[in-house]
Design a protein around this motif. Structure first.
Motif, PDB file in Angstrom:
ATOM      1  N   ALA A   1      -5.447 -20.013   1.502  1.00  0.00           N
ATOM      2  CA  ALA A   1      -6.609 -19.118   2.024  1.00  0.00           C
ATOM      3  C   ALA A   1      -6.085 -18.081   2.593  1.00  0.00           C
ATOM      4  N   MET A   2      -4.746 -17.823   3.152  1.00  0.00           N
ATOM      5  CA  MET A   2      -4.199 -16.576   3.843  1.00  0.00           C
ATOM      6  C   MET A   2      -3.249 -15.735   2.828  1.00  0.00           C
ATOM      7  N   HIS A   3      -2.836 -16.297   2.060  1.00  0.00           N
ATOM      8  CA  HIS A   3      -1.627 -15.484   1.443  1.00  0.00           C
ATOM      9  C   HIS A   3      -1.870 -15.352  -0.310  1.00  0.00           C
ATOM     10  N   THR A   4      -3.157 -15.738  -0.770  1.00  0.00           N
ATOM     11  CA  THR A   4      -3.279 -15.506  -2.254  1.00  0.00           C
ATOM     12  C   THR A   4      -4.372 -14.927  -2.550  1.00  0.00           C
ATOM     13  N   ALA A   5      -4.809 -13.831  -1.813  1.00  0.00           N
ATOM     14  CA  ALA A   5      -6.067 -13.290  -2.265  1.00  0.00           C
ATOM     15  C   ALA A   5      -5.908 -12.175  -3.241  1.00  0.00           C
ATOM     16  N   ASP A   6      -7.187 -12.152  -3.816  1.00  0.00           N
ATOM     17  CA  ASP A   6      -7.128 -11.003  -5.001  1.00  0.00           C
ATOM     18  C   ASP A   6      -7.541  -9.983  -4.483  1.00  0.00           C
ATOM     19  N   VAL A   7      -6.775  -8.935  -4.631  1.00  0.00           N
ATOM     20  CA  VAL A   7      -6.955  -7.671  -3.899  1.00  0.00           C
ATOM     21  C   VAL A   7      -7.079  -6.499  -5.072  1.00  0.00           C
ATOM     22  N   SER A   8      -7.276  -7.196  -6.214  1.00  0.00           N
ATOM     23  CA  SER A   8      -7.421  -5.890  -7.300  1.00  0.00           C
ATOM     24  C   SER A   8      -8.682  -4.838  -7.240  1.00  0.00           C
ATOM     25  N   ARG A   9      -9.575  -5.084  -6.701  1.00  0.00           N
ATOM     26  CA  ARG A   9     -10.569  -4.137  -6.145  1.00  0.00           C
ATOM     27  C   ARG A   9      -9.980  -3.026  -5.395  1.00  0.00           C
ATOM     28  N   LEU A  49      -4.343 -10.916   7.362  1.00  0.00           N
ATOM     29  CA  LEU A  49      -3.162 -10.578   8.235  1.00  0.00           C
ATOM     30  C   LEU A  49      -2.883  -9.100   8.453  1.00  0.00           C
ATOM     31  N   ILE A  50      -3.028  -8.778   9.623  1.00  0.00           N
ATOM     32  CA  ILE A  50      -2.405  -7.123  10.193  1.00  0.00           C
ATOM     33  C   ILE A  50      -1.542  -7.275  11.043  1.00  0.00           C
ATOM     34  N   ILE A  51      -0.350  -6.380  10.572  1.00  0.00           N
ATOM     35  CA  ILE A  51       0.702  -6.235  11.433  1.00  0.00           C
ATOM     36  C   ILE A  51       1.095  -4.809  11.417  1.00  0.00           C
ATOM     37  N   PRO A  65       4.728 -17.567  13.856  1.00  0.00           N
ATOM     38  CA  PRO A  65       3.832 -16.686  13.303  1.00  0.00           C
ATOM     39  C   PRO A  65       3.957 -16.261  11.970  1.00  0.00           C
ATOM     40  N   VAL A  66       2.598 -15.917  11.066  1.00  0.00           N
ATOM     41  CA  VAL A  66       2.963 -15.498   9.785  1.00  0.00           C
ATOM     42  C   VAL A  66       3.119 -16.905   8.842  1.00  0.00           C
ATOM     43  N   TRP A  67       3.703 -17.650   9.064  1.00  0.00           N
ATOM     44  CA  TRP A  67       4.140 -18.656   8.297  1.00  0.00           C
ATOM     45  C   TRP A  67       3.237 -19.673   8.125  1.00  0.00           C
ATOM     46  N   LEU A  71      15.523 -20.785  13.792  1.00  0.00           N
ATOM     47  CA  LEU A  71      14.715 -21.273  12.962  1.00  0.00           C
ATOM     48  C   LEU A  71      13.813 -20.614  12.070  1.00  0.00           C
ATOM     49  N   ALA A  72      14.160 -20.581  10.729  1.00  0.00           N
ATOM     50  CA  ALA A  72      13.429 -19.922   9.864  1.00  0.00           C
ATOM     51  C   ALA A  72      12.688 -20.713   8.674  1.00  0.00           C
ATOM     52  N   PRO A  73      11.303 -20.868   8.896  1.00  0.00           N
ATOM     53  CA  PRO A  73      10.489 -21.861   7.929  1.00  0.00           C
ATOM     54  C   PRO A  73      10.585 -21.364   6.672  1.00  0.00           C
ATOM     55  N   GLY A  74      10.902 -22.187   5.951  1.00  0.00           N
ATOM     56  CA  GLY A  74      10.998 -21.638   4.326  1.00  0.00           C
ATOM     57  C   GLY A  74       9.553 -22.159   3.632  1.00  0.00           C
ATOM     58  N   PRO A  75       9.902 -21.945   2.312  1.00  0.00           N
ATOM     59  CA  PRO A  75      11.132 -21.496   1.725  1.00  0.00           C
ATOM     60  C   PRO A  75      11.261 -19.887   1.796  1.00  0.00           C
ATOM     61  N   ARG A  76      12.583 -19.502   1.653  1.00  0.00           N
ATOM     62  CA  ARG A  76      12.901 -17.975   1.664  1.00  0.00           C
ATOM     63  C   ARG A  76      11.899 -17.150   0.675  1.00  0.00           C
ATOM     64  N   SER A  77      11.942 -17.823  -0.389  1.00  0.00           N
ATOM     65  CA  SER A  77      11.038 -17.137  -1.468  1.00  0.00           C
ATOM     66  C   SER A  77       9.609 -17.127  -1.204  1.00  0.00           C
ATOM     67  N   LEU A  78       8.932 -17.562  -0.217  1.00  0.00           N
ATOM     68  CA  LEU A  78       7.516 -17.724  -0.196  1.00  0.00           C
ATOM     69  C   LEU A  78       6.785 -16.354   0.080  1.00  0.00           C
ATOM     70  N   PRO A  79       5.962 -16.192  -0.967  1.00  0.00           N
ATOM     71  CA  PRO A  79       5.215 -14.975  -0.980  1.00  0.00           C
ATOM     72  C   PRO A  79       4.281 -14.727   0.352  1.00  0.00           C
ATOM     73  N   LEU A  80       4.091 -13.637   0.667  1.00  0.00           N
ATOM     74  CA  LEU A  80       3.172 -13.290   2.130  1.00  0.00           C
ATOM     75  C   LEU A  80       2.389 -12.130   1.561  1.00  0.00           C
ATOM     76  N   GLN A  81       1.149 -12.296   2.235  1.00  0.00           N
ATOM     77  CA  GLN A  81       0.354 -11.202   2.080  1.00  0.00           C
ATOM     78  C   GLN A  81      -0.283 -10.824   3.480  1.00  0.00           C
ATOM     79  N   TYR A  82      -0.127  -9.511   3.667  1.00  0.00           N
ATOM     80  CA  TYR A  82      -0.362  -8.942   5.106  1.00  0.00           C
ATOM     81  C   TYR A  82      -0.742  -7.561   4.815  1.00  0.00           C
ATOM     82  N   VAL A  83      -1.376  -6.634   5.777  1.00  0.00           N
ATOM     83  CA  VAL A  83      -1.495  -5.223   5.767  1.00  0.00           C
ATOM     84  C   VAL A  83      -0.959  -4.587   6.899  1.00  0.00           C
ATOM     85  N   ASP A  84       0.022  -3.554   6.758  1.00  0.00           N
ATOM     86  CA  ASP A  84      -0.016  -2.658   7.945  1.00  0.00           C
ATOM     87  C   ASP A  84      -1.099  -2.047   8.303  1.00  0.00           C
TER      88      ASP A  84
END
Length: 337
Positions: free
Chosen positions: A270-278, A153-155, A259-261, A178-191
């Motif tokens: 698939a969208m929010h748990t990528a391994d980005v260690s490299r 996801l790019i924003i 969007p995003v959620w 309307l805010a789709p939860g949970p609030r604590s749901l981690p997100l992955q994106y890149v500016d």
């Protein structure tokens, strides 16, 4: 550094141009002329959709590197890469994590299984087009001179898909959101600007091969994203958090209407748990979500509050009527009203 950017007038391409100019690089932008590039670049006009004849402006010239953000037919990447292979040092292709076979496992790294693709394909689905683009760039430049930036996801400012702009516009209208939860749901994106800086660093360092490029796990959450929207807009708003089960039961569509959620599950993994260690090991730095949101809001205000939208992408966002209907029936204490 002499840099050629194929595109360079919108969103990710524009971010790359501005980052390169900020480094004092000599930048050439090849584009169709529909949008003006940032000041300070050399412009070359052409149309990749017309085949090799549309690349006539690139017939001469040499550059240290090229950055290509193309997301259409892989054959367009093939034609450009073949034309430039003997006159450009390195090829950086902005690909996508969509190239991984479905469903990608949670925590998937760059060695995950890939979809099929062909460098000679015409118009094909998005995942196949990005895979074909990777293959086309590698075939022309070789693996050691090709970098694949597999973004998620790019924003950020200049976004022409509408995801973060939709949330900012909705929050700015005020009222109950309307805010789709949970609030604590981690997100992955890149500016887009962080993607641009990392890509230029990688090109300058001579990196090659695939890199997943989104923020590290835990960089932000759905709650922090929407709270930032409230703060930067200054809106009089109540975020009405709803559990995923209630949102889905009401027939509201994750990602497209909200969007995003994505709710926890296969799509979320698939969208929010990528391994980005490299990428992190190679210098990826992601600015705080507050900065991304604030800068996107400032950009939106500067253009009248309505973000441009790519004509090849569907409109995103929940209609006021569907939001109002959900909120009228939803009881956060449990059950519909």
């Amino acid at each position: 550094m002499k840099l050629l950017i194929l595109g360079g007038t919108e969103f990710v391409g524009r971010a790359v141009v501005e980052a390169a100019l900020g480094r004092g690089w000599e930048v050439t932008v090849f584009h169709r002329g529909r949008h003006a590039p940032p000041a300070g670049v050399r412009s070359l006009h052409g149309d990749r959709t017309t085949g090799p004849e549309g690349l006539a402006a690139l017939a001469t010239g040499s550059w240290d590197a090229v950055v290509d953000t193309w997301s259409g037919a892989p054959s367009a990447v093939r034609d450009a890469a073949r034309l430039l292979a003997d006159r450009v040092g390195r090829y950086a292709y902005v690909s996508s994590r969509s190239v991984y076979s479905w469903p990608p496992a949670a925590g998937l790294a760059e060695d995950g299984p890939l979809v099929e693709g062909s460098p000679d394909a015409g118009d094909v689905p998005y995942a196949e087009s990005k895979m074909g683009g990777e293959l086309a760039a590698t075939a022309a430049f070789g693996a050691e001179r090709t970098l694949h930036v597999r973004a998620g996801l790019i924003i950020g400012p200049y976004e022409n898909i509408g995801r973060l702009p939709w949330w900012l516009g909705r929050v700015a209208r005020g009222g109950t959101v309307l805010a789709p939860g949970p609030r604590s749901l981690p997100l992955q994106y890149v500016d887009a600007r962080d993607l641009a800086e990392w890509t230029l660093d990688a090109v300058a360092a001579g990196l090659s091969g695939p890199y997943n490029l989104v923020s590290p796990p835990g960089h932000t959450t759905m709650g922090e994203l929407l709270d930032a929207c409230v703060r930067v807009t200054g809106a009089d708003v109540e975020l009405r958090w709803a559990e995923p089960e209630a949102v889905l039961a009401a027939g509201l569509e994750p990602w497209s209407e909200l969007p995003v959620w994505l709710p926890p599950g296969e799509m979320y993994d698939a969208m929010h748990t990528a391994d980005v260690s490299r990428a992190v090991a190679a210098g990826l730095r992601c600015r705080p979500v507050e900065e991304t949101v604030a800068d996107t809001w400032a950009w939106l205000e500067s253009i009248g509050g309505v973000a441009p939208r790519r004509p090849d992408r569907p409109e995103v966002g929940l209609s006021p009527e569907r939001e109002a209907d959900f909120l009228a029936k939803y009881d956060p204490a449990g059950g519909d009203r």
